[in-house]
Design an enzyme around this catalytic site. Structure first.
Site, PDB file in Angstrom:
ATOM      1  CD1 TRP A 101       7.254   6.916  -2.525  1.00 59.18           C
ATOM      2  CD2 TRP A 101       6.838   6.998  -4.724  1.00 59.18           C
ATOM      3  NE1 TRP A 101       8.464   6.973  -3.179  1.00 59.18           N
ATOM      4  CE2 TRP A 101       8.231   7.022  -4.521  1.00 59.18           C
ATOM      5  CE3 TRP A 101       6.351   7.045  -6.031  1.00 59.18           C
ATOM      6  CZ2 TRP A 101       9.142   7.079  -5.581  1.00 59.18           C
ATOM      7  CZ3 TRP A 101       7.242   7.107  -7.088  1.00 59.18           C
ATOM      8  CH2 TRP A 101       8.629   7.121  -6.858  1.00 59.18           C
ATOM      9  NE  ARG A 157      -7.432   1.996  -5.702  1.00 63.16           N
ATOM     10  CZ  ARG A 157      -6.233   2.021  -5.146  1.00 63.16           C
ATOM     11  NH1 ARG A 157      -5.177   2.274  -5.873  1.00 63.16           N
ATOM     12  NH2 ARG A 157      -6.095   1.794  -3.862  1.00 63.16           N
ATOM     13  CD1 TRP A 183     -13.056  -5.250  -9.220  1.00 62.42           C
ATOM     14  CD2 TRP A 183     -12.341  -4.583 -11.227  1.00 62.42           C
ATOM     15  NE1 TRP A 183     -12.442  -6.326  -9.827  1.00 62.42           N
ATOM     16  CE2 TRP A 183     -12.008  -5.946 -11.060  1.00 62.42           C
ATOM     17  CE3 TRP A 183     -11.986  -3.943 -12.426  1.00 62.42           C
ATOM     18  CZ2 TRP A 183     -11.336  -6.684 -12.032  1.00 62.42           C
ATOM     19  CZ3 TRP A 183     -11.320  -4.678 -13.400  1.00 62.42           C
ATOM     20  CH2 TRP A 183     -10.993  -6.026 -13.197  1.00 62.42           C
ATOM     21  CD  GLU A 221       3.174 -13.516  15.751  1.00 60.35           C
ATOM     22  OE1 GLU A 221       3.247 -12.359  16.197  1.00 60.35           O
ATOM     23  OE2 GLU A 221       2.788 -14.488  16.431  1.00 60.35           O
ATOM     24  CG  ASP A 268      -2.092   0.908   1.096  1.00 58.81           C
ATOM     25  OD1 ASP A 268      -2.325   1.422  -0.023  1.00 58.81           O
ATOM     26  OD2 ASP A 268      -2.781   1.134   2.106  1.00 58.81           O
ATOM     27  N   GLY A 269       0.368   2.289  -0.626  1.00 60.88           N
ATOM     28  CA  GLY A 269       1.053   3.577  -0.579  1.00 60.88           C
ATOM     29  C   GLY A 269       1.609   4.070  -1.904  1.00 60.88           C
ATOM     30  CG  ASN A 270       2.196   1.413  -5.223  1.00 64.44           C
ATOM     31  OD1 ASN A 270       3.123   1.273  -4.423  1.00 64.44           O
ATOM     32  ND2 ASN A 270       1.750   0.423  -5.980  1.00 64.44           N
ATOM     33  CG  HIS A 320      -0.091   1.952  -9.279  1.00 68.72           C
ATOM     34  ND1 HIS A 320      -0.286   1.544  -7.981  1.00 68.72           N
ATOM     35  CD2 HIS A 320      -1.191   2.684  -9.607  1.00 68.72           C
ATOM     36  CE1 HIS A 320      -1.454   2.007  -7.540  1.00 68.72           C
ATOM     37  NE2 HIS A 320      -2.019   2.709  -8.507  1.00 68.72           N
ATOM     38  CD  GLU A 323     -13.147  -5.211  -1.549  1.00 68.00           C
ATOM     39  OE1 GLU A 323     -11.942  -5.534  -1.477  1.00 68.00           O
ATOM     40  OE2 GLU A 323     -14.068  -6.049  -1.479  1.00 68.00           O
ATOM     41  CG  LEU A 381      10.022 -16.514  -3.657  1.00 71.23           C
ATOM     42  CD1 LEU A 381      10.065 -16.462  -2.134  1.00 71.23           C
ATOM     43  CD2 LEU A 381      10.290 -15.129  -4.232  1.00 71.23           C
TER      44      LEU A 381
HETATM   45  C1  IPE Z   1      -1.022   0.305  -4.066  1.00 66.62           C
HETATM   46  O1  IPE Z   1      -1.171   1.442  -3.326  1.00 66.62           O
HETATM   47  C2  IPE Z   1      -2.144  -0.700  -3.917  1.00 66.62           C
HETATM   48  C3  IPE Z   1      -2.714  -1.140  -5.221  1.00 66.62           C
HETATM   49  C4  IPE Z   1      -4.016  -1.194  -5.430  1.00 66.62           C
HETATM   50  C5  IPE Z   1      -1.835  -1.545  -6.312  1.00 66.62           C
HETATM   51  P1  IPE Z   1      -2.397   2.451  -3.416  1.00 66.62           P
HETATM   52  O2  IPE Z   1      -2.714   2.729  -4.842  1.00 66.62           O
HETATM   53  O3  IPE Z   1      -3.523   1.961  -2.578  1.00 66.62           O
HETATM   54  O4  IPE Z   1      -1.748   3.747  -2.769  1.00 66.62           O
HETATM   55  P2  IPE Z   1      -2.434   4.826  -1.826  1.00 66.62           P
HETATM   56  O5  IPE Z   1      -3.101   4.085  -0.701  1.00 66.62           O
HETATM   57  O6  IPE Z   1      -3.405   5.588  -2.666  1.00 66.62           O
HETATM   58  O7  IPE Z   1      -1.283   5.666  -1.374  1.00 66.62           O
HETATM   59 MG    MG Z   2      -4.145   2.313  -0.634  1.00 68.25          MG
END
Ligand code: IPE
Ligand code: MG
Length: 224
Positions: A7, A53, A51, A189, A2-4, A19, A49, A113
């Protein structure tokens, strides 16, 4: 992962740039994981969920998945990575479904892996599909409802050939699970990292794995 989006937006760039950077991080993490003792790695790339976007972002992500498979096939094979996918494929473009099946078959013999990518995955959706399959078998007289136990349910999930996760990591500071492996992570964990996924280096993973190694896991038993 999460966070792309944040960023990229923090830097004044379109979300898709985030992304793309995120996909580069996946490559590095995949390369580093076996040396950290990680043999099974499951990454959440697109949820049921997501979709919601914008069409532009959804199409961008889908084409990123396709190009990742095409560009990385050779390297993944060389590095001994076996690739699998979980999630409902039926809603994905036929071309992408075909690439997914192709790389799964191509890397089937690898075992250094086990990389699983969750695309159009949602834990509740996965459980719903499993319940439907089991109910169908029961209705056909092929399954005794009283014989359904937790192993039987695990075997009906998309993850039937994966072990349950030992550790679940969520990046970007969000403190929620968002429908990721809810059944499978019953005894996992959890680690919540403030780092945005595009900044998530193998070094950050190494620190988390180290911390995990120091935890005591009792699986419901009492302390010795
Ligand atoms: C990547 O981060 C998750 C994917 C759906 C690929 P996000 O796109 O949710 O990034 P934020 O939460 O808007 O920063
Ligand atoms: Mg996100």
């Amino acid at each position: 992962m999460d966070g792309n989006g944040r960023w990229a937006v923090n830097k004044g760039w379109p979300r898709l740039v985030g992304h793309r950077k995120g996909a580069e991080r996946v490559k590095e993490i995949v390369r580093a994981a076996p040396d950290l003792g990680v043999r099974w790695l499951t990454i959440y790339a697109f949820s049921t969920e997501n979709w919601k976007r914008s069409t532009k972002e959804v199409i961008g992500l889908m084409s990123l998945f396709a190009s990742y498979i095409q560009r990385e096939a050779e390297g993944l094979s060389r590095e001994g990575v076996r690739m699998r996918f979980i999630g409902d494929r039926a809603r994905l473009e036929p071309k992408l479904q075909e690439l997914m099946g192709w790389i799964e078959a191509r890397t089937r013999g690898n075992g250094r892996l086990n990389l699983t990518v969750a695309i159009n995955y949602g834990g509740r959706d996965e459980i719903t599909r499993a319940v439907q399959a089991l109910a169908r078998q029961a209705a056909d007289g092929r399954l005794d409802p009283g014989a359904i136990d937790d192993e039987c349910i695990s075997a009906a999930l998309d993850t039937h050939d994966l072990p349950d996760p030992d550790l679940v990591i969520r990046t970007s500071g969000e403190m929620r699970v968002s429908n990721f492996l809810p059944w499978q992570s019953a005894y996992a964990e959890f680690e919540f990292s403030p780092v945005l996924w595009p900044d998530f280096t193998p070094q950050v993973l190494a620190e988390i794995v180290d911390r995990f190694a120091g935890r005591e896991r009792r699986f419901g038993a009492a302390q010795e």
